[in-house]
Scaffold this motif. Structure first.
Motif, mmCIF file in Angstrom:
data_model
loop_
_atom_site.group_PDB
_atom_site.id
_atom_site.type_symbol
_atom_site.label_atom_id
_atom_site.label_comp_id
_atom_site.label_asym_id
_atom_site.label_seq_id
_atom_site.Cartn_x
_atom_site.Cartn_y
_atom_site.Cartn_z
ATOM 1 N N VAL A 1 -0.076 -6.341 1.152
ATOM 2 C CA VAL A 1 0.452 -6.297 2.511
ATOM 3 C C VAL A 1 -0.658 -6.625 3.509
ATOM 4 N N HIS A 2 -0.277 -6.878 4.728
ATOM 5 C CA HIS A 2 -1.251 -7.253 5.755
ATOM 6 C C HIS A 2 -0.990 -6.473 7.031
ATOM 7 N N ASP A 3 -2.063 -5.986 7.629
ATOM 8 C CA ASP A 3 -1.953 -5.421 8.975
ATOM 9 C C ASP A 3 -3.233 -5.766 9.736
ATOM 10 N N ARG A 4 -3.490 -5.089 10.835
ATOM 11 C CA ARG A 4 -4.628 -5.445 11.686
ATOM 12 C C ARG A 4 -5.966 -5.409 10.936
ATOM 13 N N GLU A 5 -6.037 -4.537 9.934
ATOM 14 C CA GLU A 5 -7.306 -4.407 9.187
ATOM 15 C C GLU A 5 -7.472 -5.455 8.097
ATOM 16 N N GLY A 6 -6.414 -6.178 7.792
ATOM 17 C CA GLY A 6 -6.514 -7.229 6.794
ATOM 18 C C GLY A 6 -5.498 -7.065 5.671
ATOM 19 N N PHE A 7 -5.885 -7.566 4.473
ATOM 20 C CA PHE A 7 -4.986 -7.527 3.320
ATOM 21 C C PHE A 7 -5.352 -6.355 2.411
ATOM 22 N N ARG A 8 -4.344 -5.681 1.866
ATOM 23 C CA ARG A 8 -4.622 -4.629 0.893
ATOM 24 C C ARG A 8 -3.451 -4.493 -0.069
ATOM 25 N N VAL A 9 -3.757 -3.917 -1.233
ATOM 26 C CA VAL A 9 -2.705 -3.692 -2.221
ATOM 27 C C VAL A 9 -2.008 -2.384 -1.882
ATOM 28 N N LEU A 10 -0.693 -2.473 -1.742
ATOM 29 C CA LEU A 10 0.124 -1.282 -1.512
ATOM 30 C C LEU A 10 0.761 -0.936 -2.846
ATOM 31 N N SER A 11 0.387 0.214 -3.398
ATOM 32 C CA SER A 11 0.875 0.602 -4.719
ATOM 33 C C SER A 11 2.359 0.931 -4.698
ATOM 34 N N GLY A 12 3.026 0.620 -5.790
ATOM 35 C CA GLY A 12 4.428 1.006 -5.947
ATOM 36 C C GLY A 12 4.597 2.521 -5.842
ATOM 37 N N ASP A 13 3.581 3.283 -6.232
ATOM 38 C CA ASP A 13 3.675 4.748 -6.140
ATOM 39 C C ASP A 13 3.758 5.199 -4.680
ATOM 40 N N THR A 14 2.995 4.540 -3.818
ATOM 41 C CA THR A 14 3.052 4.859 -2.383
ATOM 42 C C THR A 14 4.411 4.465 -1.817
ATOM 43 N N ILE A 15 4.918 3.329 -2.263
ATOM 44 C CA ILE A 15 6.232 2.885 -1.802
ATOM 45 C C ILE A 15 7.291 3.914 -2.205
ATOM 46 N N CYS A 16 7.168 4.455 -3.423
ATOM 47 C CA CYS A 16 8.113 5.497 -3.865
ATOM 48 C C CYS A 16 8.085 6.680 -2.913
ATOM 49 N N ALA A 17 6.893 7.096 -2.530
ATOM 50 C CA ALA A 17 6.769 8.255 -1.631
ATOM 51 C C ALA A 17 7.399 7.940 -0.276
ATOM 52 N N GLU A 18 7.139 6.740 0.233
ATOM 53 C CA GLU A 18 7.708 6.356 1.538
ATOM 54 C C GLU A 18 9.231 6.283 1.457
ATOM 55 N N LEU A 19 9.724 5.672 0.376
ATOM 56 C CA LEU A 19 11.177 5.526 0.223
ATOM 57 C C LEU A 19 11.865 6.871 0.034
ATOM 58 N N SER A 20 11.241 7.752 -0.738
ATOM 59 C CA SER A 20 11.842 9.070 -0.974
ATOM 60 C C SER A 20 11.995 9.816 0.335
ATOM 61 N N ARG A 21 10.970 9.703 1.180
ATOM 62 C CA ARG A 21 11.023 10.376 2.483
ATOM 63 C C ARG A 21 12.090 9.727 3.360
ATOM 64 N N LEU A 22 12.061 8.413 3.394
ATOM 65 C CA LEU A 22 12.992 7.661 4.232
ATOM 66 C C LEU A 22 14.447 7.966 3.884
ATOM 67 N N LEU A 23 14.728 8.047 2.579
ATOM 68 C CA LEU A 23 16.117 8.204 2.129
ATOM 69 C C LEU A 23 16.501 9.663 1.922
ATOM 70 N N GLY A 24 15.534 10.561 2.006
ATOM 71 C CA GLY A 24 15.803 11.963 1.675
ATOM 72 C C GLY A 24 16.254 12.086 0.230
ATOM 73 N N ALA A 25 15.587 11.314 -0.666
ATOM 74 C CA ALA A 25 16.017 11.269 -2.075
ATOM 75 C C ALA A 25 15.829 12.621 -2.745
#
Ligand code: IP8
Length: 253
Positions: free
Chosen positions: A135-159
């Motif tokens: 992914v890319h933001d103001r600080e540059g490019f970085r690897v966003l782990s699928g594990d972090t995405i799981c945490a974000e999605l779980s919170r977002l969806l109230g899984a």
């Protein structure tokens, strides 16, 4: 039924070491993924799938020095993402062959996903799919782990649950035996095993698991090579693996 949108869902992480042979570049495991897809198709719960990079994403990320630390250089970003997209096509083909209707979302916005879109897809019978990505933001490019995405999605969806499929039976103790249940203190003590990914391996996974548990999502670590156990974990039944639950003290905050 939970959350403002009503629909409960389970977030599933298909670990890179399950869906690929970690040590053989670009080696996909169609039979393994098809079995897991079959379990998801028959579980009777709406599932959101997140997959890891395995031998598609990680060797390239390593070669180009891409990690969770941002870099301003775009070198290798396209190549790494293309490998992830190639893997995603294969995962989606396996999901479809089991009767699911995969719908890939990429890149996943790191801070806020689109809950309405995901809930809408689930409501209309599709299976949202996303993956660890560059992914890319103001600080540059970085690897966003699928594990972090799981945490974000779980919170977002109230899984209510997040099931993480791994190439071992769960979190293992020093003797290699599976630890059936971990709280936040126990999770900190689990020692890393094997070579670590660019995104950090088991220690990082447990950190994200604790984050999910503290948000009310029960996390289940299970072997993706044991489809029957994976299926039980998915349905909320007793299973062979590790459950992450916070102690009453931590839950009280
Ligand atoms: O395997 C990493 O995702 P993970 C994805 O879930 C890349 O940590 C691009 C290496």
């Amino acid at each position: 039924l939970r959350g403002s949108q009503g629909l409960d869902s389970v977030v599933v992480k298909l670990g890179g070491s399950v869906i690929t042979h970690k040590n053989v570049p670009r080696s996909y495991r169609p039979v393994v993924v098809k079995r897991l897809a079959g379990a998801m198709a028959s579980a009777g719960v709406p599932v959101v799938v997140v997959h890891g990079g395995g031998s598609f994403g990680h060797p390239l990320a390593k070669r180009y020095g891409l990690s969770s630390r941002p870099t301003k250089s775009p070198r290798g970003v396209g190549e790494t993402r293309n490998a992830m997209l190639e893997l995603d096509l294969k995962v989606c083909a396996s999901l479809a062959s089991a009767g699911l209707h995969p719908y890939t979302l990429s890149p996943f916005p790191p801070a806020a996903g689109d809950r309405e879109l995901i809930q809408g897809l689930l409501g209309d019978g599709a299976t949202p799919v996303t993956f660890g990505d560059v992914v890319h933001d103001r600080e540059g490019f970085r690897v966003l782990s699928g594990d972090t995405i799981c945490a974000e999605l779980s919170r977002l969806l109230g899984a209510s649950r997040c099931v993480m499929a791994m190439d071992v039976d769960g979190a293992l103790d020093a003797e290699g035996e599976v630890i059936p249940e971990l709280d936040e203190e126990g999770a900190q003590k689990v020692r890393p095993s094997g070579a670590s990914d660019v995104t950090g391996g088991i220690s990082f996974k447990l950190k994200e698991a604790v984050r999910m548990a503290s948000g009310g999502t029960e996390v289940r670590l299970v072997s993706g090579l044991r489809p029957a156990e994976f299926s039980k974990a998915l349905r909320g039944l007793d299973f062979h693996g590790t459950r992450i639950r916070l102690s009453a003290r931590a839950q009280r905050g």
